[in-house]
Design an enzyme around this catalytic site. Structure first.
Site, PDB file in Angstrom:
ATOM      1  N   ASP A 235      28.882  -6.266  11.890  1.00 26.50           N
ATOM      2  CA  ASP A 235      28.477  -5.458  11.231  1.00 26.50           C
ATOM      3  C   ASP A 235      26.387  -5.172  11.175  1.00 26.50           C
ATOM      4  O   ASP A 235      25.177  -6.026  11.097  1.00 26.50           O
ATOM      5  CB  ASP A 235      28.499  -5.996   9.333  1.00 26.50           C
ATOM      6  CG  ASP A 235      28.664  -4.161   8.941  1.00 26.50           C
ATOM      7  OD1 ASP A 235      28.988  -3.323   9.348  1.00 26.50           O
ATOM      8  OD2 ASP A 235      27.402  -4.371   7.909  1.00 26.50           O
ATOM      9  N   ILE A 236      26.445  -3.769  11.243  1.00 26.89           N
ATOM     10  CA  ILE A 236      24.212  -3.319  11.462  1.00 26.89           C
ATOM     11  C   ILE A 236      24.324  -3.552  10.459  1.00 26.89           C
ATOM     12  O   ILE A 236      24.569  -2.765   9.263  1.00 26.89           O
ATOM     13  CB  ILE A 236      24.962  -2.127  12.415  1.00 26.89           C
ATOM     14  CG1 ILE A 236      25.333  -2.207  13.655  1.00 26.89           C
ATOM     15  CG2 ILE A 236      22.950  -1.976  12.726  1.00 26.89           C
ATOM     16  CD1 ILE A 236      25.830  -0.963  14.534  1.00 26.89           C
ATOM     17  N   ASN A 243      20.898   5.903   9.838  1.00 29.66           N
ATOM     18  CA  ASN A 243      21.279   7.888  10.224  1.00 29.66           C
ATOM     19  C   ASN A 243      20.011   8.537   9.434  1.00 29.66           C
ATOM     20  O   ASN A 243      20.218   9.808   9.798  1.00 29.66           O
ATOM     21  CB  ASN A 243      23.398   7.352   9.558  1.00 29.66           C
ATOM     22  CG  ASN A 243      23.437   7.280  11.011  1.00 29.66           C
ATOM     23  OD1 ASN A 243      23.702   7.375  12.143  1.00 29.66           O
ATOM     24  ND2 ASN A 243      24.688   6.622   9.937  1.00 29.66           N
ATOM     25  N   HIS A 248      21.869  11.020  12.888  1.00 28.62           N
ATOM     26  CA  HIS A 248      23.131  10.910  13.820  1.00 28.62           C
ATOM     27  C   HIS A 248      22.918  10.777  15.069  1.00 28.62           C
ATOM     28  O   HIS A 248      23.811   9.605  15.632  1.00 28.62           O
ATOM     29  CB  HIS A 248      23.888  11.821  13.123  1.00 28.62           C
ATOM     30  CG  HIS A 248      24.742  11.353  11.306  1.00 28.62           C
ATOM     31  ND1 HIS A 248      25.601  10.408  10.500  1.00 28.62           N
ATOM     32  CD2 HIS A 248      24.139  11.825  10.504  1.00 28.62           C
ATOM     33  CE1 HIS A 248      26.027  10.651   9.682  1.00 28.62           C
ATOM     34  NE2 HIS A 248      25.691  11.339   9.158  1.00 28.62           N
ATOM     35  N   GLU A 278      30.393   1.183  11.314  1.00 20.56           N
ATOM     36  CA  GLU A 278      29.667   0.230  12.265  1.00 20.56           C
ATOM     37  C   GLU A 278      29.497  -1.050  12.221  1.00 20.56           C
ATOM     38  O   GLU A 278      29.078  -2.272  12.461  1.00 20.56           O
ATOM     39  CB  GLU A 278      27.944   1.142  11.762  1.00 20.56           C
ATOM     40  CG  GLU A 278      27.976  -0.291   9.576  1.00 20.56           C
ATOM     41  CD  GLU A 278      28.594   0.138   8.865  1.00 20.56           C
ATOM     42  OE1 GLU A 278      27.561   0.640   7.800  1.00 20.56           O
ATOM     43  OE2 GLU A 278      28.464   2.052   8.749  1.00 20.56           O
ATOM     44  N   ARG A 298      24.438 -15.703  20.051  1.00 18.95           N
ATOM     45  CA  ARG A 298      24.091 -15.580  21.282  1.00 18.95           C
ATOM     46  C   ARG A 298      23.591 -13.382  21.092  1.00 18.95           C
ATOM     47  O   ARG A 298      23.137 -12.820  21.144  1.00 18.95           O
ATOM     48  CB  ARG A 298      24.384 -15.832  22.270  1.00 18.95           C
ATOM     49  CG  ARG A 298      23.976 -15.096  24.174  1.00 18.95           C
ATOM     50  CD  ARG A 298      24.826 -15.772  24.596  1.00 18.95           C
ATOM     51  NE  ARG A 298      26.284 -15.663  25.021  1.00 18.95           N
ATOM     52  CZ  ARG A 298      27.556 -16.062  25.667  1.00 18.95           C
ATOM     53  NH1 ARG A 298      27.579 -17.364  25.402  1.00 18.95           N
ATOM     54  NH2 ARG A 298      28.342 -15.535  25.867  1.00 18.95           N
TER      55      ARG A 298
END
Length: 360
Positions: A235-236, A243, A248, A278, A298
């Site tokens: 998840d970002i 945004n 966007h 996301e 990684r």
């Protein structure tokens, strides 16, 4: 004569739609191979033979009148040189083998050879499907009319016979052009829709529906082979801020580039899906907890080091949080692996973000 050639026309229409349906399901990589083109050519040869089964034999001669030339045009337009040669060989073998060797059959063999050569030259020299098709139709018609003028010169009313045949060929050839064009366009749209139904439109990764299907298949494979399965939920961090601050379009760019980073840092056999705005999920097949944790680190490092371009030489940086779970190391019930990975992701979010947390 027009009525007698009606069966040939029906065969042509049926072949177009049946063949189009078969090719719709065939993978492009198969059809582009030599054996794929040979299969197409065999189909064209069968069509030519069926047309000769329902051929018209001019009374008092060995001359056959049918629409087999159109099957050669189709093969040249769909499969190229290889398909045209294969179809031509089938037609020659049936024409000579069933009707015997005579003046008309020799001309028929010459016709096939001329079609192969002329159609190949047209494919090389003339660009554009429409121009190429009608150039082939004109060449075939010229060859046929010229030959029939010679073979039927002693037949009463041969000019009328040839004129009627030419009209039927022009009509059938024009109709087949539009039918084949419609079929090809329909197949292209079908393949686009089929891909769109399984792929996320923005990232090109598996969408939720496709990912769920692959997840169930992976579960079955793990159970049957007694293998391990690891799951990474990615998840970002603070994506809403990206945004809200940059817009966007920049957010979409970040998602696309993140998808590329994920693909570069897993194996070809692994499965990646975009399962939320996301949020991404990765299934690592036959991968234990130690290896999955290393892959998670990684990915986290690759994202952290990557500069996401905004245009005008500006870049932004982002981080991701990752939750990891492995069956059977962390999860006793395989069906709970997504839930456990999601719980580990929540833990990574709650303890500072930009980290990989394993399920406990």
């Amino acid at each position: 004569m027009a009525n007698d050639l009606f069966i040939n026309l029906l065969l042509l229409i049926s072949f177009t739609f049946v063949g189009g349906h078969i090719l719709k399901e065939a993978h492009e990589s198969v059809m582009s191979k030599v054996y794929g083109k040979i299969l197409i050519g065999i189909g064209g040869g069968i069509l030519g033979i069926l047309m000769m089964v329902y051929t018209i034999q001019v009374v008092g001669t060995n001359t056959l009148i049918d629409l087999r030339a159109l099957s050669m045009i189709i093969m040249s337009s769909v499969g190229g040189l290889v398909s045209t040669i294969v179809a031509g060989l089938f037609i020659i073998l049936y024409r000579v083998g069933y009707f015997g060797v005579n003046q008309s059959s020799i001309f028929a063999v010459v016709h096939i050879c001329l079609y192969i050569i002329c159609f190949h030259i047209i494919n090389k020299k003339i660009k554009g499907y429409e121009k190429s098709w009608f150039a082939k139709l004109a060449v075939a018609l010229t060859i046929l009319v010229t030959t029939f003028l010679y073979l039927l010169r002693n037949v009463e009313g041969h000019y009328l016979i040839i004129a009627k045949f030419a009209i039927v060929v022009i009509f059938a050839g024009s109709l087949e052009y539009y039918l084949l064009k419609y079929t090809r366009r329909s197949n292209e749209l079908y393949k686009i829709y089929r891909i769109d139904s399984t792929k996320d439109f923005l990232t090109g990764l598996n969408n939720t529906r496709s990912f769920d299907s692959l997840l169930n298949m992976s579960f079955n494979r793990v159970k049957e082979n007694n293998k391990k399965l690891s799951c990474l939920m990615v998840d970002i961090d603070h994506f809403k801020r990206v945004n809200d601050t940059f817009g966007h379009p920049i957010g979409d760019m970040v998602l696309r580039e993140l998808a590329d980073i994920l693909k570069k840092n897993v194996r070809n056999i692994d499965i990646i899906g975009r399962v939320g705005g996301e949020e991404f999920c990765i299934l690592l097949l036959d991968c234990d907890k130690h290896r999955s944790y290393e892959i998670g680190l990684r990915i986290r490092d690759a994202v952290k080091e990557h500069s996401f371009p905004m245009g005008n030489d500006d870049n932004i940086k982002i981080t991701v949080s990752i939750g990891a779970a492995t069956y059977p190391d962390h999860v006793g019930n395989l069906e709970e692996i997504l839930e456990k990975a999601d719980a580990a992701l929540y833990k990574a979010k709650q303890t500072g973000r930009d980290k990989v947390c394993e399920s406990r």
